[in-house]
Structures are given as structure tokens and as C-alpha cells.
Design a protein around this motif. Structure first.
Motif, PDB file in Angstrom:
ATOM      1  N   SER A  30       0.985  -1.120  -0.094  1.00  0.00           N
ATOM      2  CA  SER A  30       0.369  -0.232  -0.243  1.00  0.00           C
ATOM      3  C   SER A  30       0.850   0.823  -0.181  1.00  0.00           C
ATOM      4  O   SER A  30       0.010   2.089  -0.942  1.00  0.00           O
ATOM      5  N   ILE A  31       1.628   0.972   0.905  1.00  0.00           N
ATOM      6  CA  ILE A  31       3.108   2.666   0.776  1.00  0.00           C
ATOM      7  C   ILE A  31       3.487   2.568  -0.666  1.00  0.00           C
ATOM      8  O   ILE A  31       3.746   3.621  -1.110  1.00  0.00           O
ATOM      9  N   GLU A  32       3.938   1.983  -1.505  1.00  0.00           N
ATOM     10  CA  GLU A  32       4.327   1.798  -2.637  1.00  0.00           C
ATOM     11  C   GLU A  32       3.475   2.147  -3.414  1.00  0.00           C
ATOM     12  O   GLU A  32       3.920   3.297  -4.316  1.00  0.00           O
ATOM     13  N   LYS A  33       2.502   1.615  -3.041  1.00  0.00           N
ATOM     14  CA  LYS A  33       1.381   1.886  -4.301  1.00  0.00           C
ATOM     15  C   LYS A  33       1.027   4.183  -3.952  1.00  0.00           C
ATOM     16  O   LYS A  33       0.366   4.202  -5.010  1.00  0.00           O
ATOM     17  N   SER A  34       1.398   4.374  -2.980  1.00  0.00           N
ATOM     18  CA  SER A  34       0.240   5.171  -3.148  1.00  0.00           C
ATOM     19  C   SER A  34       1.369   6.580  -3.380  1.00  0.00           C
ATOM     20  O   SER A  34       1.602   7.597  -3.704  1.00  0.00           O
ATOM     21  N   ASN A  35       3.353   6.515  -3.715  1.00  0.00           N
ATOM     22  CA  ASN A  35       3.923   6.874  -4.217  1.00  0.00           C
ATOM     23  C   ASN A  35       4.125   7.614  -3.479  1.00  0.00           C
ATOM     24  O   ASN A  35       4.506   9.134  -4.357  1.00  0.00           O
ATOM     25  N   THR A  36       4.617   8.048  -2.420  1.00  0.00           N
ATOM     26  CA  THR A  36       4.870   9.096  -1.721  1.00  0.00           C
ATOM     27  C   THR A  36       6.391   8.664  -1.541  1.00  0.00           C
ATOM     28  O   THR A  36       7.162   8.930  -1.716  1.00  0.00           O
ATOM     29  N   TYR A  37       6.109   8.176   0.209  1.00  0.00           N
ATOM     30  CA  TYR A  37       7.494   8.568   1.117  1.00  0.00           C
ATOM     31  C   TYR A  37       6.980   7.210   1.036  1.00  0.00           C
ATOM     32  O   TYR A  37       6.232   6.430   1.045  1.00  0.00           O
ATOM     33  N   THR A  38       8.162   6.431   1.832  1.00  0.00           N
ATOM     34  CA  THR A  38       8.098   4.731   2.585  1.00  0.00           C
ATOM     35  C   THR A  38       8.440   5.320   4.730  1.00  0.00           C
ATOM     36  O   THR A  38       9.797   4.606   4.487  1.00  0.00           O
ATOM     37  N   PRO A  39       7.465   5.336   4.546  1.00  0.00           N
ATOM     38  CA  PRO A  39       7.734   4.752   6.264  1.00  0.00           C
ATOM     39  C   PRO A  39       7.797   4.072   6.588  1.00  0.00           C
ATOM     40  O   PRO A  39       7.873   2.773   6.171  1.00  0.00           O
ATOM     41  N   PRO A  40       8.176   3.223   7.821  1.00  0.00           N
ATOM     42  CA  PRO A  40       8.973   2.125   8.799  1.00  0.00           C
ATOM     43  C   PRO A  40       7.576   1.098   8.615  1.00  0.00           C
ATOM     44  O   PRO A  40       6.224   2.133   9.327  1.00  0.00           O
ATOM     45  N   VAL A  41       7.524   0.071   8.848  1.00  0.00           N
ATOM     46  CA  VAL A  41       6.287  -1.021   9.202  1.00  0.00           C
ATOM     47  C   VAL A  41       6.751  -1.635  10.417  1.00  0.00           C
ATOM     48  O   VAL A  41       7.320  -2.047   9.457  1.00  0.00           O
ATOM     49  N   TYR A  42       5.411  -1.423  11.525  1.00  0.00           N
ATOM     50  CA  TYR A  42       6.136  -1.971  12.451  1.00  0.00           C
ATOM     51  C   TYR A  42       5.135  -3.323  12.615  1.00  0.00           C
ATOM     52  O   TYR A  42       3.819  -3.132  12.133  1.00  0.00           O
ATOM     53  N   LYS A  43       5.896  -4.998  13.397  1.00  0.00           N
ATOM     54  CA  LYS A  43       4.537  -5.555  13.184  1.00  0.00           C
ATOM     55  C   LYS A  43       4.254  -5.320  14.794  1.00  0.00           C
ATOM     56  O   LYS A  43       5.407  -5.087  15.614  1.00  0.00           O
ATOM     57  N   GLY A  44       2.994  -5.362  14.695  1.00  0.00           N
ATOM     58  CA  GLY A  44       1.999  -5.700  16.294  1.00  0.00           C
ATOM     59  C   GLY A  44       1.973  -7.060  16.926  1.00  0.00           C
ATOM     60  O   GLY A  44       3.531  -7.801  16.430  1.00  0.00           O
ATOM     61  N   VAL A  45       1.106  -7.310  16.897  1.00  0.00           N
ATOM     62  CA  VAL A  45       0.639  -8.616  17.863  1.00  0.00           C
ATOM     63  C   VAL A  45      -0.287  -9.346  16.895  1.00  0.00           C
ATOM     64  O   VAL A  45      -0.404  -8.728  15.885  1.00  0.00           O
ATOM     65  N   GLY A  46       0.402 -11.217  16.984  1.00  0.00           N
ATOM     66  CA  GLY A  46       0.654 -11.980  16.145  1.00  0.00           C
ATOM     67  C   GLY A  46      -0.340 -12.735  16.259  1.00  0.00           C
ATOM     68  O   GLY A  46      -0.982 -13.314  15.413  1.00  0.00           O
ATOM     69  N   LYS A  47      -1.238 -12.609  16.819  1.00  0.00           N
ATOM     70  CA  LYS A  47      -2.696 -13.354  17.517  1.00  0.00           C
ATOM     71  C   LYS A  47      -3.488 -12.755  18.213  1.00  0.00           C
ATOM     72  O   LYS A  47      -2.791 -11.732  18.988  1.00  0.00           O
ATOM     73  N   PRO A  48      -5.084 -12.661  18.699  1.00  0.00           N
ATOM     74  CA  PRO A  48      -5.607 -12.151  19.811  1.00  0.00           C
ATOM     75  C   PRO A  48      -4.650 -13.220  21.382  1.00  0.00           C
ATOM     76  O   PRO A  48      -4.118 -13.774  21.116  1.00  0.00           O
ATOM     77  N   PHE A  49      -4.828 -12.129  22.027  1.00  0.00           N
ATOM     78  CA  PHE A  49      -4.654 -12.589  23.280  1.00  0.00           C
ATOM     79  C   PHE A  49      -5.279 -13.522  24.372  1.00  0.00           C
ATOM     80  O   PHE A  49      -4.945 -14.638  24.524  1.00  0.00           O
ATOM     81  N   MET A  50      -6.466 -13.924  23.896  1.00  0.00           N
ATOM     82  CA  MET A  50      -7.164 -14.398  24.411  1.00  0.00           C
ATOM     83  C   MET A  50      -8.215 -15.788  23.528  1.00  0.00           C
ATOM     84  O   MET A  50      -9.532 -16.599  23.798  1.00  0.00           O
ATOM     85  N   ARG A  51      -7.991 -15.849  22.475  1.00  0.00           N
ATOM     86  CA  ARG A  51      -8.580 -16.913  21.643  1.00  0.00           C
ATOM     87  C   ARG A  51      -7.718 -16.686  20.680  1.00  0.00           C
ATOM     88  O   ARG A  51      -6.305 -16.049  20.247  1.00  0.00           O
ATOM     89  N   GLU A  52      -7.812 -18.486  19.679  1.00  0.00           N
ATOM     90  CA  GLU A  52      -6.498 -18.495  18.071  1.00  0.00           C
ATOM     91  C   GLU A  52      -7.664 -17.600  16.706  1.00  0.00           C
ATOM     92  O   GLU A  52      -8.903 -16.988  17.306  1.00  0.00           O
ATOM     93  N   LEU A  53      -6.336 -17.073  16.651  1.00  0.00           N
ATOM     94  CA  LEU A  53      -6.274 -16.564  15.210  1.00  0.00           C
ATOM     95  C   LEU A  53      -7.476 -17.249  14.366  1.00  0.00           C
ATOM     96  O   LEU A  53      -7.055 -18.142  13.934  1.00  0.00           O
ATOM     97  N   PHE A  54      -8.376 -16.192  13.978  1.00  0.00           N
ATOM     98  CA  PHE A  54      -9.429 -16.992  13.059  1.00  0.00           C
ATOM     99  C   PHE A  54      -9.123 -15.402  12.102  1.00  0.00           C
ATOM    100  O   PHE A  54     -10.144 -14.709  12.004  1.00  0.00           O
ATOM    101  N   THR A  55      -8.699 -15.544  10.840  1.00  0.00           N
ATOM    102  CA  THR A  55      -8.706 -14.866   9.759  1.00  0.00           C
ATOM    103  C   THR A  55      -9.654 -15.265   8.734  1.00  0.00           C
ATOM    104  O   THR A  55     -10.693 -15.620   8.958  1.00  0.00           O
ATOM    105  N   SER A  56     -10.127 -13.624   7.990  1.00  0.00           N
ATOM    106  CA  SER A  56     -11.030 -13.690   6.987  1.00  0.00           C
ATOM    107  C   SER A  56     -10.446 -13.680   5.432  1.00  0.00           C
ATOM    108  O   SER A  56     -11.404 -13.041   4.909  1.00  0.00           O
TER     109      SER A  56
END
Length: 74
Positions: A30-56
Motif C-alpha cells: 500500500s505504501i509503494e502504491k501511494s507513490n509518496t515516501y516510505t515510512p517504516p512498517v512495524y509488526k504488532g501483536v500476531g494473534k488475539p490475546f484470548m483466543r486463536e487467530l481466525f482470519t477472514s
């Protein structure tokens, strides 16, 4: 050209609709497609705290972007 009044310093992503790795990849695309500048991307939490990850994938596609088959980010 006028200088923007808001500057995005960084983007953080968390798992939810897609896995954390896919969320980070999609943010970089998405950043590349915006054709502006490139802010860093940081990963936060990789799964919910109280259940398993359910993707869509059934809604957002395998790539999390509606199966647009966008090129890999640089």
C-alpha cells in the motif's frame, strides 16, 4: 506544491483479517502504491490475546487484498 500538514511517521499492523506477516506485506504494498515516501512498517501483536487467530480469507481473499495479485513489495 504545498507541503502536507500531516506526516505519517510509521505504520503498525496487527493480525486480524490476515496473519501478521501478510498484514505487514500488504502495508508495504500500500505504501509503494501511494507513490509518496516510505515510512517504516512495524509488526504488532500476531494473534488475539484470548483466543486463536481466525482470519477472514473468505472475505478478503488469500492475499488479504481481494486477490488482486499485486506485485511483491520491494
Amino acid at each position: 506544491m504545498r507541503e502536507p500538514s500531516i506526516k505519517v511517521e510509521a505504520i503498525t499492523v496487527v493480525a486480524g483479517n490476515v496473519t501478521i506477516d501478510l498484514a505487514a506485506k500488504n502495508a508495504r504494498i500500500s505504501i509503494e502504491k501511494s507513490n509518496t515516501y516510505t515510512p517504516p512498517v512495524y509488526k504488532g501483536v500476531g494473534k488475539p490475546f484470548m483466543r486463536e487467530l481466525f482470519t477472514s480469507k473468505y472475505v478478503h481473499g488469500k492475499d488479504g487484498m481481494g486477490d488482486l495479485n499485486l506485485p511483491e513489495p520491494l
